[in-house]
Scaffold this active site. Structure first.
Site, PDB file in Angstrom:
ATOM      1  N   ALA A 126       0.839  -1.198   0.000  1.00 30.28           N
ATOM      2  CA  ALA A 126       0.000   0.000   0.000  1.00 30.28           C
ATOM      3  C   ALA A 126       0.875   1.250   0.000  1.00 30.28           C
ATOM      4  O   ALA A 126       1.996   1.255   0.534  1.00 30.28           O
ATOM      5  CB  ALA A 126      -0.928  -0.011   1.207  1.00 30.28           C
ATOM      6  N   SER A 127       0.372   2.316  -0.612  1.00 28.15           N
ATOM      7  CA  SER A 127       1.178   3.526  -0.795  1.00 28.15           C
ATOM      8  C   SER A 127       1.595   4.169   0.524  1.00 28.15           C
ATOM      9  O   SER A 127       2.536   4.953   0.557  1.00 28.15           O
ATOM     10  CB  SER A 127       0.410   4.542  -1.647  1.00 28.15           C
ATOM     11  OG  SER A 127      -0.843   4.837  -1.059  1.00 28.15           O
ATOM     12  N   ARG A 128       0.920   3.835   1.633  1.00 29.52           N
ATOM     13  CA  ARG A 128       1.314   4.418   2.927  1.00 29.52           C
ATOM     14  C   ARG A 128       2.552   3.720   3.513  1.00 29.52           C
ATOM     15  O   ARG A 128       3.123   4.193   4.489  1.00 29.52           O
ATOM     16  CB  ARG A 128       0.154   4.326   3.918  1.00 29.52           C
ATOM     17  CG  ARG A 128      -0.332   2.918   4.199  1.00 29.52           C
ATOM     18  CD  ARG A 128      -1.553   2.919   5.112  1.00 29.52           C
ATOM     19  NE  ARG A 128      -2.091   1.587   5.336  1.00 29.52           N
ATOM     20  CZ  ARG A 128      -2.942   0.960   4.557  1.00 29.52           C
ATOM     21  NH1 ARG A 128      -3.380   1.582   3.454  1.00 29.52           N
ATOM     22  NH2 ARG A 128      -3.392  -0.244   4.841  1.00 29.52           N
ATOM     23  N   TYR A 129       2.950   2.578   2.915  1.00 28.28           N
ATOM     24  CA  TYR A 129       4.086   1.823   3.436  1.00 28.28           C
ATOM     25  C   TYR A 129       5.362   2.000   2.616  1.00 28.28           C
ATOM     26  O   TYR A 129       6.438   1.681   3.102  1.00 28.28           O
ATOM     27  CB  TYR A 129       3.755   0.325   3.486  1.00 28.28           C
ATOM     28  CG  TYR A 129       2.597  -0.013   4.398  1.00 28.28           C
ATOM     29  CD1 TYR A 129       2.629   0.327   5.753  1.00 28.28           C
ATOM     30  CD2 TYR A 129       1.479  -0.673   3.909  1.00 28.28           C
ATOM     31  CE1 TYR A 129       1.569   0.022   6.588  1.00 28.28           C
ATOM     32  CE2 TYR A 129       0.411  -0.986   4.735  1.00 28.28           C
ATOM     33  CZ  TYR A 129       0.458  -0.636   6.074  1.00 28.28           C
ATOM     34  OH  TYR A 129      -0.582  -0.948   6.895  1.00 28.28           O
ATOM     35  N   ILE A 130       5.249   2.432   1.391  1.00 31.58           N
ATOM     36  CA  ILE A 130       6.425   2.510   0.531  1.00 31.58           C
ATOM     37  C   ILE A 130       6.828   3.968   0.319  1.00 31.58           C
ATOM     38  O   ILE A 130       6.015   4.879   0.474  1.00 31.58           O
ATOM     39  CB  ILE A 130       6.177   1.821  -0.829  1.00 31.58           C
ATOM     40  CG1 ILE A 130       4.960   2.403  -1.542  1.00 31.58           C
ATOM     41  CG2 ILE A 130       6.023   0.322  -0.642  1.00 31.58           C
ATOM     42  CD1 ILE A 130       4.687   1.791  -2.900  1.00 31.58           C
TER      43      ILE A 130
END
Length: 879
Positions: A126-130
């Site tokens: 998910a974009s919040r992790y990368i």
């Protein structure tokens, strides 16, 4: 019903009719305007990249947002997506997906975290992790706000670039794919260094050629690439090697596939019976590794071809070069894209240099004014001035005697800047340093002017620098090679059984109670002959009617010139018997043909099918009728020419035949097959392409030796695959010795050995198994000669080169023997010289029997009974 009711009903109908008319709306105008607007929007603003910078709008907005948030550190992708939404009118998912695609191409974005895997098809986290930041390459070639054209964002609150000033053929490096309304685009990725080389060649006025290079590696046949235009095609294959006799390993996969989709296609082909595998393992991590375990009875070479024929191990990609140029979609090839990109880069470099020159000239102008202002103490002239206008006028008057050497007039803004100089700076002003600064600026100005005057050379040096700074590690991944076409009928696993009911005339796979014929596959054709002389080729099916009294049925091989049919038939009209030999190479499926003359009452009395052109001897026995003197004689099919199926044949006798007996089985009358090796596709062929390996009979073998020191003999089949380290490929002569010189890693000495191959169809290592052992030379000549080049040793004279006759040096020993030590001196090099003369025994070659077209050579109607002697024979085939 009353009259009043009738009137009410009529009014209601009229009202409904009027209401219906009012609701009809013409949509022609809406369709023309709205649909065209929508189509134009999708083409220009979503699906197709621009030729100027190679970006689609969403990609351009992502790159602009990355630059705005760039501070050298990683940013959460979710933050970048949120920042991009102020420029992009669509949702966050489309932005995140587009950003992941850019990041996976490993060129513009420096990624951190789980960004997915293009090999396995695994999605990114998910974009919040990368996290992400701009790469050094992107900062170098993508941005320059001074030469960027800006426009308002979709809501008018912000400004975004119309196009980014990309000074590199980025579109061809990354590739692009998109489906719009009424058109699509598919631009394949190309190699980074090859694009730079092509740009330099274009700037030098030289020709260049571009071929795609895929991040998944693999092997590609680009012979029909067509410069990336519509109608072209690129065939891409996985790299498959044989790990051992029962295991295949896939180390690279075709572009547009993943290991998951590849394995699914292999399992599906296995379920359908097109290939046969035992087990499949996916060990893919950073590198692809798919292990395919085969049953003991399955050929690895045929399985490799079957994987290419029936699975996604081979895919076909159709490129389509569509880009946006001047707000219109245009179709151009990759060569034209590179030319335009390179020319655009030259234009951008020129604009950049012109802005740099202007800035340097302004710096020189003000530095000169500052020196004049301070050195001549003009600042003292303003002490008695009481108004701002007076101050400006005083400074202007004080400057006039000293500004004749300036390149432009002094403006009021220049004077205002002089008034802003601090007292501290005036007090510490160093005339020498000021002069050095002015001289340095003059040097820079001259350098920029030189670049502008020699713009092409400057652009070439720019591209050369890009290759030097960023080209390391970007070597070509995809191997370019011509592919040989795989004949599916030759590599498919035949897992279905074919049966025949001869009497009733049915052939098929469902007739399990009837006679078994052969194993077959659902893509095979079958050929069948009936007693009345009919022949038919038809597709394998569960049950097909051919005709009653079937005398022969088999799997049909198209263009097969080696299978020869021997037949004797009685004509229904003349009652005479005819003999013929023919082949069947091509026919129309499900059409009836006659091997007789087609007269009613004709009958085949003798028939054989011979896969190697065998020609038997038969005995003809006539009935005792009237005064016939000769009732028995022999016929040799080898005396007949092989003609076409429609040939009439030669007259055997005009009298009634009692029976036909087989006297002796025949031998092949066909010449040994000539086999060639085509190095461009690394395959054997029978069509004369490449190097002639020789003429091969049924039991002849090929000799293969690899650089690893492995030797084997194999049956020459066109389905064979060859390793890249193969160094010897020739016809195997069993009594011809193999000579080798190798370095033994254990004893650290060079050894010589000569041996014969003892086991056919077996892979054997003939050098020692130590990991440092290495094969130096190998020779298959009868009397080879080697040259030894010695290393120069300290304190000793250079030892002269020495020639060694290997035949005299060592006798023929076993394949596993260590051999004799070659020398105790240190060797620099071992060369193979021309062999000594030797007369090899000549091979006996069978005379070739030519297949003759009946239209060219008519049947020879000679009564063979008058020229062939009598002979006793065993009982043969009689129908």
């Amino acid at each position: 019903m009353s009259v009043e009711d009738n009137l009410n009903n009529e009014e209601e109908l009229n009202s409904n009719e009027q209401h219906t008319k009012e609701t009809i709306t013409r949509v022609t105008g809406m369709y023309k305007d709205w649909f065209l607007d929508y189509a134009s929007y999708v083409i220009l603003e979503r699906a197709v990249p621009a030729i100027d910078d190679g970006f689609k709008p969403v990609q351009r907005r992502i790159m602009h947002s990355l630059k705005e948030k760039d501070d050298g550190r990683y940013n959460k992708v979710a933050n970048i997506v949120g920042h991009t939404m102020q420029y992009h009118p669509h949702g966050d998912m489309s932005i995140a997906d587009a950003m992941v695609q850019i990041g996976q191409k490993d060129l513009l974005i420096d990624t951190q975290g789980n960004w997915g895997n293009i090999l396995t098809g695994d999605r990114a986290a998910a974009s919040r992790y990368i996290e992400a930041r701009l790469s050094k390459f992107a900062l170098d070639v993508v941005y320059n706000p001074k030469i960027t054209e800006w426009q308002q964002s979709y809501d008018g609150r912000n400004k975004e670039p119309v196009n980014l000033p990309v000074m590199f053929p980025l579109l061809l490096a990354q590739g692009a794919e998109g489906i719009a309304v009424g058109l699509s685009t598919k631009i394949l990725p190309h190699n980074f260094n090859e694009l730079i080389d092509a740009s330099i060649k274009h700037l030098k006025g030289k020709k260049f050629t571009l071929f795609p290079d895929f991040p998944t590696a693999g092997i590609a046949d680009v012979s029909n690439y067509n410069d990336g235009l519509r109608g072209g095609k690129v065939r891409v294959r996985a790299k498959i090697a044989q790990q051992d006799k029962n295991t295949l390993v896939i180390s690279e996969i075709p572009f547009s596939t993943t290991t998951s989709s590849l394995i699914d296609s292999i399992l599906k082909a296995n379920d359908k019976g097109k290939i046969k595998i035992k087990k499949i393992e996916d060990n893919t991590a950073a590198e692809v590794e798919i292990l395919i375990h085969l049953p003991a009875s399955i050929s690895p070479d045929k399985t490799i071809d079957a994987l290419y024929a029936f699975t996604n191990c081979e895919t076909s990609i159709s490129p389509l070069g569509c880009v946006i140029d001047n707000n219109k979609p245009v179709f151009i090839g990759v060569s034209e894209m590179l030319r335009r990109s390179t020319d655009h880069t030259v234009y951008l470099l020129k604009s950049e240099l012109e802005i740099q020159l202007s800035e340097l000239q302004e710096q020189w102008h003000f530095a000169s004014l500052e020196r004049i202002f301070i050195e001549n103490r003009i600042y003292r002239l303003i002490e008695e001035e009481e108004t701002w206008e007076g101050v400006i006028a005083a400074i202007d008057k004080g400057l006039q005697p000293h500004i004749k050497h300036l390149k432009r007039a002094v403006t009021e803004d220049d004077i205002v800047r002089l008034t802003e100089i601090r007292i501290k700076r005036i007090s510490k002003f160093d005339i020498d340093k000021a002069q050095q600064k002015i001289e340095a600026l003059e040097g820079q100005i001259e350098e920029v002017k030189h670049h502008l005057e020699n713009l092409i050379e400057y652009a070439i040096s720019y591209f050369t620098r890009l290759k030097k700074d960023y080209g390391e590690g970007k070597e070509r991944k995809t191997e370019l090679r011509l592919f040989g076409d795989v004949d599916a009928t030759k590599v498919i696993i035949r897992n279905t059984k074919l049966y025949v009911n001869r009497e009733e005339g049915f052939v098929g796979t469902s007739l399990r109670k009837d006679e078994y014929v052969a194993d077959c596959a659902d893509i095979d054709d079958i050929i069948a002959f009936t007693r009345d002389g009919k022949m038919m080729v038809t597709k394998v099916a569960s049950k097909t009617f051919i005709g009653k009294n079937i005398i022969h049925v088999a799997v049909f091989k198209k263009k097969d010139k080696r299978t020869i049919y021997n037949a004797i038939y009685k004509d229904g009209t003349s009652k005479a018997s005819y003999i013929k030999r023919f082949s069947v190479t091509s026919v129309t499926r499900d059409k009836e043909y006659y091997i007789t003359q087609g007269n009613k009452g004709s009958m085949v009395t003798y028939f054989t099918a011979n896969p190697n052109g065998e020609a038997e001897v038969v005995t003809i026995n006539l009935r005792q009728v009237g005064s016939i003197k000769k009732l028995k004689w022999d016929l040799d099919f080898a005396d007949l020419l092989v003609k076409g199926r429609a040939s009439k044949g030669n007259l055997v006798t005009k009298y009634a035949v009692k029976r036909i007996e087989l006297k002796s089985k025949g031998v092949s009358t066909l010449k040994p097959r000539k086999i060639w090796f085509d190095d461009s596709v690394q395959r054997l062929n029978l069509d004369g392409r490449g190097e002639l390996l020789g003429e091969f009979k049924g039991d002849d073998k090929l000799l293969i030796i690899s650089q690893k020191g492995i030797v084997k003999t194999v049956t020459p089949e066109v389905t064979l695959h060859f390793d890249d380290d193969m160094i010897v490929l020739e016809k195997w002569i069993p009594n011809k010795p193999i000579s080798a010189i190798y370095f033994d890693g254990n004893k650290e000495r060079y050894y010589v050995k000569r041996f014969l191959i003892e086991s056919e169809n077996k892979e054997e290592l003939f050098i020692s198994e130590h990991p440092n052992s290495q094969l130096e030379i190998v020779a298959t000549d009868y009397r080879p000669v080697a040259e030894l080049v010695f290393s120069k040793q300290r304190g000793k004279d250079q030892k002269p080169n020495e020639e060694v006759d290997l035949e005299q040096f060592i006798a023929i020993k076993g394949l596993k023997a260590l051999g004799n030590q070659l020398t105790t001196d240190k060797l620099k090099q071992v060369n193979l010289l021309d062999p000594l003369p030797y007369e090899a025994p000549e091979e006996v070659v069978t005379e070739e029997i030519e297949v003759v077209d009946e239209k060219e050579i008519p049947a020879n109607n000679i009564d063979l009974s008058k020229s062939i002697n009598e002979g006793d024979g065993e009982q043969g085939t009689l129908f």
